[in-house]
Structure formats: structure tokens, C-alpha cells
Motif scaffolding. Sequence first.
Motif, PDB file in Angstrom:
ATOM      1  N   GLY A 128      39.905  41.542  36.794  1.00  0.00           N
ATOM      2  CA  GLY A 128      39.920  41.394  35.348  1.00  0.00           C
ATOM      3  C   GLY A 128      38.583  41.789  34.742  1.00  0.00           C
ATOM      4  O   GLY A 128      37.543  41.778  35.416  1.00  0.00           O
ATOM      5  N   THR A 184      42.761  38.877  39.567  1.00  0.00           N
ATOM      6  CA  THR A 184      44.055  38.950  38.901  1.00  0.00           C
ATOM      7  C   THR A 184      45.106  39.260  39.950  1.00  0.00           C
ATOM      8  O   THR A 184      44.786  39.395  41.128  1.00  0.00           O
ATOM      9  CB  THR A 184      44.024  40.030  37.807  1.00  0.00           C
ATOM     10  N   SER A 198      37.389  38.001  36.826  1.00  0.00           N
ATOM     11  CA  SER A 198      38.334  37.115  37.498  1.00  0.00           C
ATOM     12  C   SER A 198      39.271  37.910  38.407  1.00  0.00           C
ATOM     13  O   SER A 198      39.534  39.082  38.186  1.00  0.00           O
ATOM     14  CB  SER A 198      39.168  36.343  36.467  1.00  0.00           C
TER      15      SER A 198
END
Length: 162
Positions: free
Chosen positions: A130, A136, A134
Motif C-alpha cells: 500500500g 495489502t 502497509s
Amino acid sequence: MNTTAILATPLGPLALTGSEAGLSAVTFLDEETEATRPAAVPACLRPAREQLVAYFGRELRDFTLAYAPASGTDFQRQVWQALTGIGYGRTASYRDVAKLLNNPKSVRAVGAANGQNPLAIVWPCHRVIGADGSLTGYAGGMHRKKWLLEFERPTRQGGLFG
């Protein structure tokens, strides 16, 4: 005609599928399956098997194989090709890939194409994260994506363009 061999890996068995034209799929198997003995691996799949064994042995970072995916739109194939530019130990966001394709508004389409990647690990979709850093989705399971990124971490040097 496609043929398949099973490779035991630290992430569980991988099914390698291909023909004389090239490797068409590398797929995680969730059920335990007996690995194909090295001597019994079809000749057309031996290079893929050898390179994946070398990858998991930390001896190989870039795959050099003939590819023959069975499907994929032109856009998907562009995304899959772009994945090969994300170096070992690096990550890129979906936005980075969309910009690389000169189509910055295609972030969601890049994500969808990434999820359809038929060559797990070899075309490193696990390296796409992401925009906020993050983890994903990953078709092979988030536990595998996390493992692969950690496995490559000792050489991590920053983002795609870093």
C-alpha cells in the motif's frame, strides 16, 4: 501441452506448470502434496525448479526464464512485466506501478492485475504494498507475503526508485 511439477518450499508446496514454450504458472498449494523428485521433473520445468531452489537458498535474486502465461489482458501483462522491475529486497506501491505504466489513475486496476499474477514469486507481486507502507492483499495469503518480504529484508534498500 502443459505439464506440472511440485516443489517443496519453506512456504509449502508450489505447483510449477509449463511447456516447452515456457513457464505458465507458479501456484501456492494449501494442501500438503508430495514434491516431484528432481529427476522426475519434466525438462521444460527444470530451469524454473532450479531457479526457485536457488532463490529460496538465497543464491538467486533475478529469474531468467521463458514465460508463457495462459491468459492475461494487455494491461495485466504490462503490470506483470512491471513487477519484474521491482528489485529483490525492494517494494513499490500500487501507485508507483501505475505511474511507471504512465497511467497514474489505474491504481485499482494495477491491484486487480497484481492479484491475477500467474507466476507467484517469479513475477514478484509480493513486493507491491500500500502507499502507506502497509501490507495489502496477496493471492497466496498474507502470511506468505509477509514471509517473502521478511526473507528478502536483509538486503532491502528502499522503494522501487530508491
